[in-house]
Design a protein around this motif. Sequence first.
Motif, PDB file in Angstrom:
ATOM      1  N   LYS A  20       0.800  -1.230   0.000  1.00 57.41           N
ATOM      2  CA  LYS A  20       0.000   0.000   0.000  1.00 57.41           C
ATOM      3  C   LYS A  20       0.834   1.282   0.000  1.00 57.41           C
ATOM      4  CE  LYS A  20      -4.012  -2.204   1.986  1.00 57.41           C
ATOM      5  NZ  LYS A  20      -4.996  -2.233   3.041  1.00 57.41           N
ATOM      6  N   GLY A  21       2.126   1.184  -0.336  1.00 52.11           N
ATOM      7  CA  GLY A  21       2.949   2.386  -0.462  1.00 52.11           C
ATOM      8  C   GLY A  21       3.749   2.758   0.771  1.00 52.11           C
ATOM      9  N   TRP A  22       3.824   1.880   1.756  1.00 58.15           N
ATOM     10  CA  TRP A  22       4.615   2.169   2.953  1.00 58.15           C
ATOM     11  C   TRP A  22       6.103   1.991   2.650  1.00 58.15           C
ATOM     12  CZ3 TRP A  22       3.236   3.693   7.951  1.00 58.15           C
ATOM     13  CH2 TRP A  22       1.865   3.878   8.151  1.00 58.15           C
ATOM     14  N   LEU A  23       6.924   2.806   3.315  1.00 59.07           N
ATOM     15  CA  LEU A  23       8.373   2.802   3.113  1.00 59.07           C
ATOM     16  C   LEU A  23       9.111   2.555   4.419  1.00 59.07           C
ATOM     17  CD1 LEU A  23       8.100   5.937   0.953  1.00 59.07           C
ATOM     18  CD2 LEU A  23       9.169   3.854   0.119  1.00 59.07           C
ATOM     19  N   LYS A  24      10.259   1.890   4.326  1.00 61.23           N
ATOM     20  CA  LYS A  24      11.155   1.699   5.466  1.00 61.23           C
ATOM     21  C   LYS A  24      12.209   2.802   5.407  1.00 61.23           C
ATOM     22  CE  LYS A  24      10.825  -3.333   5.367  1.00 61.23           C
ATOM     23  NZ  LYS A  24      11.616  -4.568   5.229  1.00 61.23           N
ATOM     24  N   GLN A  65       8.660   3.331   9.769  1.00 63.11           N
ATOM     25  CA  GLN A  65       7.928   3.107   8.526  1.00 63.11           C
ATOM     26  C   GLN A  65       6.999   4.297   8.317  1.00 63.11           C
ATOM     27  OE1 GLN A  65       5.992  -0.718   8.827  1.00 63.11           O
ATOM     28  NE2 GLN A  65       7.937  -1.817   8.939  1.00 63.11           N
ATOM     29  N   VAL A  66       6.948   4.782   7.068  1.00 68.62           N
ATOM     30  CA  VAL A  66       6.122   5.950   6.773  1.00 68.62           C
ATOM     31  C   VAL A  66       5.307   5.720   5.509  1.00 68.62           C
ATOM     32  CG1 VAL A  66       7.735   7.574   7.850  1.00 68.62           C
ATOM     33  CG2 VAL A  66       7.854   7.173   5.392  1.00 68.62           C
ATOM     34  N   LYS A  67       4.246   6.514   5.421  1.00 66.40           N
ATOM     35  CA  LYS A  67       3.380   6.528   4.239  1.00 66.40           C
ATOM     36  C   LYS A  67       3.237   7.988   3.833  1.00 66.40           C
ATOM     37  CE  LYS A  67      -0.343   5.030   1.725  1.00 66.40           C
ATOM     38  NZ  LYS A  67      -0.363   6.203   0.884  1.00 66.40           N
ATOM     39  N   PHE A  68       3.520   8.283   2.555  1.00 72.25           N
ATOM     40  CA  PHE A  68       3.373   9.643   2.024  1.00 72.25           C
ATOM     41  C   PHE A  68       2.037   9.796   1.327  1.00 72.25           C
ATOM     42  CE2 PHE A  68       8.164   9.229   1.366  1.00 72.25           C
ATOM     43  CZ  PHE A  68       8.480   9.909   2.520  1.00 72.25           C
ATOM     44  N   GLU A  69       1.498  11.017   1.372  1.00 76.44           N
ATOM     45  CA  GLU A  69       0.275  11.317   0.622  1.00 76.44           C
ATOM     46  C   GLU A  69       0.547  11.086  -0.866  1.00 76.44           C
ATOM     47  OE1 GLU A  69      -1.020  15.291   1.487  1.00 76.44           O
ATOM     48  OE2 GLU A  69      -1.460  14.816   3.582  1.00 76.44           O
ATOM     49  N   GLY A  70      -0.386  10.419  -1.545  1.00 72.30           N
ATOM     50  CA  GLY A  70      -0.282  10.214  -2.986  1.00 72.30           C
ATOM     51  C   GLY A  70       0.558   9.022  -3.414  1.00 72.30           C
ATOM     52  N   ILE A  71       1.231   8.354  -2.489  1.00 71.90           N
ATOM     53  CA  ILE A  71       1.992   7.140  -2.805  1.00 71.90           C
ATOM     54  C   ILE A  71       1.173   5.979  -2.245  1.00 71.90           C
ATOM     55  CG2 ILE A  71       4.175   5.890  -2.490  1.00 71.90           C
ATOM     56  CD1 ILE A  71       4.529   8.499  -4.060  1.00 71.90           C
ATOM     57  N   ASN A  72       0.500   5.254  -3.150  1.00 70.82           N
ATOM     58  CA  ASN A  72      -0.502   4.298  -2.689  1.00 70.82           C
ATOM     59  C   ASN A  72      -0.255   2.849  -3.075  1.00 70.82           C
ATOM     60  OD1 ASN A  72      -2.159   6.274  -1.376  1.00 70.82           O
ATOM     61  ND2 ASN A  72      -2.671   6.998  -3.429  1.00 70.82           N
ATOM     62  N   ASP A  73       0.860   2.576  -3.759  1.00 72.15           N
ATOM     63  CA  ASP A  73       1.148   1.174  -4.048  1.00 72.15           C
ATOM     64  C   ASP A  73       2.645   0.902  -3.992  1.00 72.15           C
ATOM     65  OD1 ASP A  73       2.425   1.470  -6.655  1.00 72.15           O
ATOM     66  OD2 ASP A  73       0.440   1.793  -7.500  1.00 72.15           O
ATOM     67  N   ARG A  74       2.972  -0.365  -4.007  1.00 68.08           N
ATOM     68  CA  ARG A  74       4.359  -0.798  -3.836  1.00 68.08           C
ATOM     69  C   ARG A  74       5.281  -0.249  -4.935  1.00 68.08           C
ATOM     70  NH1 ARG A  74       6.597  -4.807  -0.728  1.00 68.08           N
ATOM     71  NH2 ARG A  74       8.579  -5.645  -1.455  1.00 68.08           N
ATOM     72  N   ASP A  75       4.815  -0.200  -6.176  1.00 65.90           N
ATOM     73  CA  ASP A  75       5.656   0.276  -7.275  1.00 65.90           C
ATOM     74  C   ASP A  75       6.014   1.748  -7.115  1.00 65.90           C
ATOM     75  OD1 ASP A  75       5.620  -2.237  -8.423  1.00 65.90           O
ATOM     76  OD2 ASP A  75       3.986  -1.770  -9.815  1.00 65.90           O
ATOM     77  N   GLU A  76       5.018   2.576  -6.740  1.00 66.37           N
ATOM     78  CA  GLU A  76       5.293   4.003  -6.512  1.00 66.37           C
ATOM     79  C   GLU A  76       6.285   4.167  -5.363  1.00 66.37           C
ATOM     80  OE1 GLU A  76       1.162   5.136  -5.849  1.00 66.37           O
ATOM     81  OE2 GLU A  76       1.286   6.463  -7.585  1.00 66.37           O
ATOM     82  N   ALA A  77       6.107   3.379  -4.312  1.00 67.45           N
ATOM     83  CA  ALA A  77       7.004   3.449  -3.161  1.00 67.45           C
ATOM     84  C   ALA A  77       8.408   2.985  -3.534  1.00 67.45           C
ATOM     85  CB  ALA A  77       6.447   2.608  -2.015  1.00 67.45           C
ATOM     86  N   PHE A  78       8.496   1.889  -4.305  1.00 67.98           N
ATOM     87  CA  PHE A  78       9.797   1.334  -4.682  1.00 67.98           C
ATOM     88  C   PHE A  78      10.623   2.354  -5.471  1.00 67.98           C
ATOM     89  CE2 PHE A  78      12.795  -1.242  -7.090  1.00 67.98           C
ATOM     90  CZ  PHE A  78      13.310  -2.060  -6.086  1.00 67.98           C
ATOM     91  N   ALA A  79       9.963   3.196  -6.262  1.00 68.60           N
ATOM     92  CA  ALA A  79      10.658   4.212  -7.055  1.00 68.60           C
ATOM     93  C   ALA A  79      11.374   5.241  -6.178  1.00 68.60           C
ATOM     94  CB  ALA A  79       9.673   4.907  -7.992  1.00 68.60           C
ATOM     95  N   LEU A  80      11.010   5.314  -4.883  1.00 68.02           N
ATOM     96  CA  LEU A  80      11.629   6.286  -3.965  1.00 68.02           C
ATOM     97  C   LEU A  80      12.825   5.707  -3.207  1.00 68.02           C
ATOM     98  CD1 LEU A  80       8.386   7.909  -2.515  1.00 68.02           C
ATOM     99  CD2 LEU A  80       9.876   8.768  -4.347  1.00 68.02           C
ATOM    100  N   ARG A  81      13.095   4.421  -3.402  1.00 69.08           N
ATOM    101  CA  ARG A  81      14.215   3.788  -2.716  1.00 69.08           C
ATOM    102  C   ARG A  81      15.520   4.524  -3.009  1.00 69.08           C
ATOM    103  NH1 ARG A  81      16.040  -1.208  -4.564  1.00 69.08           N
ATOM    104  NH2 ARG A  81      17.737  -1.454  -3.156  1.00 69.08           N
TER     105      ARG A  81
END
Length: 169
Positions: A20-24, A65-81
């Motif tokens: 769901k877009g969560w990041l470590k 662990q954080v969740k940003f507004e507008g980042i709602n899936d794993r692929d969008e989150a992975f792009a921020l690694r």
Amino acid sequence: MTDTQQRVAMGYIKGVFGIKGWLKIAADTEYTDSLLDYPEWQLSKDGRRLNVTLEAGKIVNGELQVKFEGINDRDEAFALRGYTIEIPRESFAPAEEGEYYWADLVGMTVVNTENITLGTVKNLMETGAHDVLVVDGDYGQKLIPFVSHFIGNVDSENRIITADWGTDY
């Protein structure tokens, strides 16, 4: 946020969690959850900058662990690694009397009690017992414990630290 603001790197995005877009987050702060005090982050990587807003954050097994507004899936989150997390210095709470943010000490000139310039603070290290100034200058690299026994004065206005430290230590 203007480009003239001093930004301080406070950690980086090390991976994703769930679908769901969560990041470590690897936080470079004294307390793991300190980054949650800042609702607006700037992310930077390879000359690219993104402004993000925290939607949620939590500590799970000692990991942020954080969740940003507008980042709602794993692929969008992975792009921020790999992005570095930066916070404007002016957003920091005032330091307590006799305490300093590492970001404020980096770049200060270190002189000894004989008024000989030992160099410039390049970084700090945490040793467990106390922090250590990493100073580079004409006398080589110096590792000076940031304790009152060796540090006489921190002049924030003139950006000078006076240390009881010899050129040959």
